[in-house]
Design a protein around this motif. Structure first.
Motif, PDB file in Angstrom:
ATOM      1  N   GLU A 313       0.841  -1.195   0.000  1.00  0.00           N
ATOM      2  CA  GLU A 313       0.000   0.000   0.000  1.00  0.00           C
ATOM      3  C   GLU A 313       0.872   1.239   0.000  1.00  0.00           C
ATOM      4  O   GLU A 313       1.812   1.351   0.796  1.00  0.00           O
ATOM      5  CB  GLU A 313      -0.930   0.020   1.212  1.00  0.00           C
ATOM      6  CG  GLU A 313      -1.837   1.229   1.270  1.00  0.00           C
ATOM      7  CD  GLU A 313      -2.798   1.207   2.445  1.00  0.00           C
ATOM      8  OE1 GLU A 313      -3.589   2.154   2.581  1.00  0.00           O
ATOM      9  OE2 GLU A 313      -2.748   0.235   3.219  1.00  0.00           O
ATOM     10  N   LEU A 314       0.573   2.186  -0.895  1.00  0.00           N
ATOM     11  CA  LEU A 314       1.333   3.430  -1.009  1.00  0.00           C
ATOM     12  C   LEU A 314       0.364   4.590  -1.139  1.00  0.00           C
ATOM     13  O   LEU A 314      -0.546   4.570  -1.970  1.00  0.00           O
ATOM     14  CB  LEU A 314       2.260   3.379  -2.229  1.00  0.00           C
ATOM     15  CG  LEU A 314       2.995   4.681  -2.581  1.00  0.00           C
ATOM     16  CD1 LEU A 314       3.941   5.092  -1.453  1.00  0.00           C
ATOM     17  CD2 LEU A 314       3.753   4.525  -3.898  1.00  0.00           C
ATOM     18  N   ARG A 315       0.581   5.608  -0.302  1.00  0.00           N
ATOM     19  CA  ARG A 315      -0.225   6.830  -0.371  1.00  0.00           C
ATOM     20  C   ARG A 315       0.715   8.029  -0.446  1.00  0.00           C
ATOM     21  O   ARG A 315       1.499   8.255   0.473  1.00  0.00           O
ATOM     22  CB  ARG A 315      -1.147   6.962   0.845  1.00  0.00           C
ATOM     23  CG  ARG A 315      -2.278   5.951   0.859  1.00  0.00           C
ATOM     24  CD  ARG A 315      -3.135   6.092   2.120  1.00  0.00           C
ATOM     25  NE  ARG A 315      -4.272   5.205   2.072  1.00  0.00           N
ATOM     26  CZ  ARG A 315      -5.490   5.543   1.645  1.00  0.00           C
ATOM     27  NH1 ARG A 315      -5.708   6.797   1.253  1.00  0.00           N
ATOM     28  NH2 ARG A 315      -6.476   4.692   1.632  1.00  0.00           N
ATOM     29  N   ILE A 316       0.618   8.768  -1.522  1.00  0.00           N
ATOM     30  CA  ILE A 316       1.349  10.026  -1.669  1.00  0.00           C
ATOM     31  C   ILE A 316       0.310  11.133  -1.676  1.00  0.00           C
ATOM     32  O   ILE A 316      -0.469  11.268  -2.618  1.00  0.00           O
ATOM     33  CB  ILE A 316       2.182  10.043  -2.956  1.00  0.00           C
ATOM     34  CG1 ILE A 316       3.182   8.879  -2.957  1.00  0.00           C
ATOM     35  CG2 ILE A 316       2.923  11.368  -3.103  1.00  0.00           C
ATOM     36  CD1 ILE A 316       3.962   8.742  -4.249  1.00  0.00           C
ATOM     37  N   LYS A 317       0.282  11.911  -0.606  1.00  0.00           N
ATOM     38  CA  LYS A 317      -0.771  12.905  -0.427  1.00  0.00           C
ATOM     39  C   LYS A 317      -0.176  14.306  -0.360  1.00  0.00           C
ATOM     40  O   LYS A 317       0.847  14.533   0.278  1.00  0.00           O
ATOM     41  CB  LYS A 317      -1.559  12.606   0.862  1.00  0.00           C
ATOM     42  CG  LYS A 317      -2.184  11.218   0.880  1.00  0.00           C
ATOM     43  CD  LYS A 317      -2.822  10.886   2.215  1.00  0.00           C
ATOM     44  CE  LYS A 317      -4.020  11.748   2.495  1.00  0.00           C
ATOM     45  NZ  LYS A 317      -4.694  11.344   3.766  1.00  0.00           N
ATOM     46  N   LYS A 318      -0.831  15.234  -1.036  1.00  0.00           N
ATOM     47  CA  LYS A 318      -0.431  16.637  -1.059  1.00  0.00           C
ATOM     48  C   LYS A 318       1.034  16.787  -1.468  1.00  0.00           C
ATOM     49  O   LYS A 318       1.805  17.499  -0.818  1.00  0.00           O
ATOM     50  CB  LYS A 318      -0.686  17.286   0.301  1.00  0.00           C
ATOM     51  CG  LYS A 318      -2.165  17.316   0.681  1.00  0.00           C
ATOM     52  CD  LYS A 318      -2.416  18.039   1.981  1.00  0.00           C
ATOM     53  CE  LYS A 318      -3.904  18.030   2.322  1.00  0.00           C
ATOM     54  NZ  LYS A 318      -4.186  18.685   3.613  1.00  0.00           N
ATOM     55  N   GLY A 319       1.395  16.095  -2.563  1.00  0.00           N
ATOM     56  CA  GLY A 319       2.741  16.222  -3.102  1.00  0.00           C
ATOM     57  C   GLY A 319       2.855  17.469  -3.958  1.00  0.00           C
ATOM     58  O   GLY A 319       3.056  17.381  -5.180  1.00  0.00           O
ATOM     59  N   LEU A 320       2.767  18.624  -3.329  1.00  0.00           N
ATOM     60  CA  LEU A 320       2.659  19.887  -4.048  1.00  0.00           C
ATOM     61  C   LEU A 320       3.919  20.210  -4.842  1.00  0.00           C
ATOM     62  O   LEU A 320       3.849  20.726  -5.954  1.00  0.00           O
ATOM     63  CB  LEU A 320       2.348  21.015  -3.057  1.00  0.00           C
ATOM     64  CG  LEU A 320       2.103  22.404  -3.651  1.00  0.00           C
ATOM     65  CD1 LEU A 320       0.895  22.385  -4.576  1.00  0.00           C
ATOM     66  CD2 LEU A 320       1.905  23.435  -2.544  1.00  0.00           C
ATOM     67  N   ASP A 321       5.089  19.914  -4.299  1.00  0.00           N
ATOM     68  CA  ASP A 321       6.352  20.289  -4.947  1.00  0.00           C
ATOM     69  C   ASP A 321       7.027  19.121  -5.652  1.00  0.00           C
ATOM     70  O   ASP A 321       8.163  19.250  -6.109  1.00  0.00           O
ATOM     71  CB  ASP A 321       7.303  20.880  -3.895  1.00  0.00           C
ATOM     72  CG  ASP A 321       6.739  22.151  -3.265  1.00  0.00           C
ATOM     73  OD1 ASP A 321       6.350  23.041  -4.032  1.00  0.00           O
ATOM     74  OD2 ASP A 321       6.672  22.229  -2.031  1.00  0.00           O
ATOM     75  N   LEU A 322       6.366  17.993  -5.714  1.00  0.00           N
ATOM     76  CA  LEU A 322       6.959  16.838  -6.394  1.00  0.00           C
ATOM     77  C   LEU A 322       7.028  17.076  -7.897  1.00  0.00           C
ATOM     78  O   LEU A 322       6.047  17.479  -8.526  1.00  0.00           O
ATOM     79  CB  LEU A 322       6.128  15.591  -6.107  1.00  0.00           C
ATOM     80  CG  LEU A 322       6.526  14.785  -4.876  1.00  0.00           C
ATOM     81  CD1 LEU A 322       5.482  13.714  -4.587  1.00  0.00           C
ATOM     82  CD2 LEU A 322       7.884  14.144  -5.056  1.00  0.00           C
ATOM     83  N   MET A 323       8.199  16.789  -8.467  1.00  0.00           N
ATOM     84  CA  MET A 323       8.374  16.918  -9.914  1.00  0.00           C
ATOM     85  C   MET A 323       8.300  15.564 -10.611  1.00  0.00           C
ATOM     86  O   MET A 323       7.833  15.463 -11.739  1.00  0.00           O
ATOM     87  CB  MET A 323       9.708  17.598 -10.224  1.00  0.00           C
ATOM     88  CG  MET A 323       9.784  19.041  -9.742  1.00  0.00           C
ATOM     89  SD  MET A 323      11.326  19.839 -10.201  1.00  0.00           S
ATOM     90  CE  MET A 323      12.498  18.920  -9.189  1.00  0.00           C
ATOM     91  N   LYS A 324       8.768  14.508  -9.927  1.00  0.00           N
ATOM     92  CA  LYS A 324       8.774  13.186 -10.546  1.00  0.00           C
ATOM     93  C   LYS A 324       8.589  12.103  -9.494  1.00  0.00           C
ATOM     94  O   LYS A 324       9.180  12.160  -8.416  1.00  0.00           O
ATOM     95  CB  LYS A 324      10.088  12.956 -11.306  1.00  0.00           C
ATOM     96  CG  LYS A 324      10.119  11.636 -12.062  1.00  0.00           C
ATOM     97  CD  LYS A 324      11.398  11.493 -12.872  1.00  0.00           C
ATOM     98  CE  LYS A 324      11.395  10.177 -13.668  1.00  0.00           C
ATOM     99  NZ  LYS A 324      12.622  10.012 -14.470  1.00  0.00           N
TER     100      LYS A 324
END
Length: 507
Positions: A313-324
């Motif tokens: 299980e993977l949750r990436i939340k509110k990754g506002l500055d993620l480029m990749k």
């Protein structure tokens, strides 16, 4: 016999039948109430009083007392902050003494207290002693309105072999030589000041309690945790779950974490912490048993590589500055992706049947979502061929500026097949047409099997929403064959919201 008498007899009969239920069922009913409310229910009958007098769940909340006595204090002019507190403490003490005398089992004890003075601290020590002697399984203790307290948990608590859950808010975690928390499964520490946690005691709990899951919203900073590199002599930690961080407040990630001793860790949640791309890679490399990872509002992340054989299980939340974001997780079965449409997503090894949901971030300073936004969303869906669900949260301040002719001309190939489109727009459904324009754009790039609409508007009905769809959504006229109401129920996230589900059939 009059109709009213029949009704009265019927109600009495029902009440009698409830009173005849087994004691453990009545305990479960009363356990859902505050202890004071449960006490009021005890006046229904002698049977109810007997059950209430030995209920195993005790929930004492000062805030509830304040609300109850506020009207009375206004009317009669007594000091609510003094008289009510004394009444509240007296009620707890009388109840706990009865449990001590009768040796009634205490399964759960929740204490919400005023800022303790020496007298109150002495009372709390006695209540905890009674709870431990009566085999308490869950203890939750905090001060009203989260005032900082100097109250130190007593030593007897750390010899409670029956204790499964310990939750503390702004209560001092001291150090004692003796500790026998062999049954402790959950430890939650929410402290304003790291000095309220004795690090040696925290080390002992995390390192030697065989079942513990640790949750904290305290900024531990660089305190000496048992998994730091300099603590290389520590045996493997039994820790299975670690939640670190607090919403709307940055926490300093412990930089010298030695993941080798955390080989039993199954779940890791990191919220608003100063974690970097390299730290994420190091964690995944060392945490060989990790099954669940949550990265929430971690603004220092830019280009992360999620590579793990064990991850499910993977949750990436509110990754506002993620480029990749790059994912190599062949056993991943659940994925929640909450980033901007500009973020590059690369999938190396993933399961075709992974339950993948994409919730594009709409946290933007712009006033409108443009046609280009829909093009970028379409590209992510088609390039990945991975997502089954699309979740769109439309803030009330955000408008949608769609160039219909440009969108219609540019989108010529078959729309992306989607299992479900979830649209959350709690305030804008009835009055503003821009969310409906958003549906036009979404329907041109994807065809969901189910449309879910969540709203908090009280007068909304499935029929009214259906009428709006038929009248205003242009896609209805040229590619949507039919729409049917599938289900209506309360939303899981907010009880005051309603979720309407529609089944869509396309040409």
């Amino acid at each position: 016999m009059m109709f009213g008498e029949n009704v009265a007899e019927m109600e009495t009969s029902i009440a009698d039948r409830i009173s005849e239920l087994p004691e453990f069922i009545l305990h479960n009913i009363l356990s859902t109430l505050d202890t004071k409310e449960a006490g009021r229910a005890s006046v229904l009958s002698k049977r109810w009083y007997q059950v209430w007098s030995c209920i195993p769940v005790l929930d004492f909340r000062l805030q509830y007392y304040k609300m109850v006595y506020w009207d009375v204090s206004t009317k009669y002019g007594f000091n609510v902050d003094d008289d009510v507190i004394q009444s509240f403490l007296g009620f707890i003490d009388k109840t706990m003494q009865r449990y001590d005398t009768q040796k009634y089992r205490i399964r759960k004890l929740h204490l919400e207290l005023p800022t303790p003075d020496k007298k109150i601290e002495s009372l709390v020590d006695r209540w905890i002693r009674i709870a431990v002697q009566n085999l308490v399984q869950e203890l939750s203790i905090n001060t009203l309105l989260h005032y900082t307290s100097d109250y130190r948990l007593p030593e007897i608590l750390f010899r409670a072999k029956s204790l499964n859950v310990l939750k503390c808010r702004d209560i001092v975690l001291p150090y004692y030589e003796t500790m026998e928390l062999v049954s402790l499964e959950y430890l939650t520490l929410i402290q304003k000041n790291v000095d309220m946690i004795h690090t040696d005691m925290l080390q002992r709990i995390i390192s030697f309690c065989p079942l513990v899951e640790f949750i904290t919203t305290t900024d531990l900073g660089n305190i000496s945790l048992p998994w730091e590199r300099k603590q290389s002599k520590f045996k493997t930690s039994p820790l299975r779950k670690f939640v670190y961080g607090q919403f709307n407040r940055f926490s300093t990630w412990p930089l010298e974490m030695n993941v080798v001793v955390l080989k039993n860790l199954r779940k890791l949640e990191i919220i608003c912490a100063t974690i970097t791309d390299d730290i994420v890679s190091e964690l995944l490399y060392g945490l060989v048993a990790l099954e669940s990872l949550v990265l929430d509002s971690c603004s220092l992340l830019e280009c992360i590589m999620i590579s793990s054989v064990s991850l499910k299980e993977l949750r990436i939340k509110k990754g506002l500055d993620l480029m990749k974001v790059t994912i190599d997780a062949p056993n991943l079965i659940k994925f929640w992706y909450n980033c901007e449409v500009n973020t590059s997503l690369s999938l190396i090894r993933v399961l075709d049947h992974c339950d993948a949901q994409f919730s594009p971030l709409l946290y933007t300073m712009e006033d409108f979502i443009t046609t280009d936004w829909f093009f970028k969303l379409k590209k992510i869906l088609e390039d990945s061929k991975f997502f089954q669900s699309l979740v769109i949260d439309l803030p009330s301040y955000l408008g949608i500026d769609v160039e219909e002719d440009r969108l219609r001309t540019a989108v010529t190939d078959r729309p992306y097949k989607l299992r479900e489109l979830k649209l959350h727009e709690p305030y804008t459904w009835d009055g503003i047409e821009s969310p409906l324009m958003g549906l036009d754009g979404l329907f041109w790039i994807c065809h969901p099997g189910v449309l879910s609409i969540t709203t908090s508007l009280k007068n909304s009905s499935a029929e009214s929403i259906l009428d709006i769809l038929k009248c205003k959504v242009q896609s209805w006229k040229h590619s949507l064959k039919s729409i049917e109401v599938e289900d209506i129920h309360g939303a899981s996230c907010h009880p005051w919201d309603t979720e309407f589900r529609f089944r869509l059939l396309w040409l």
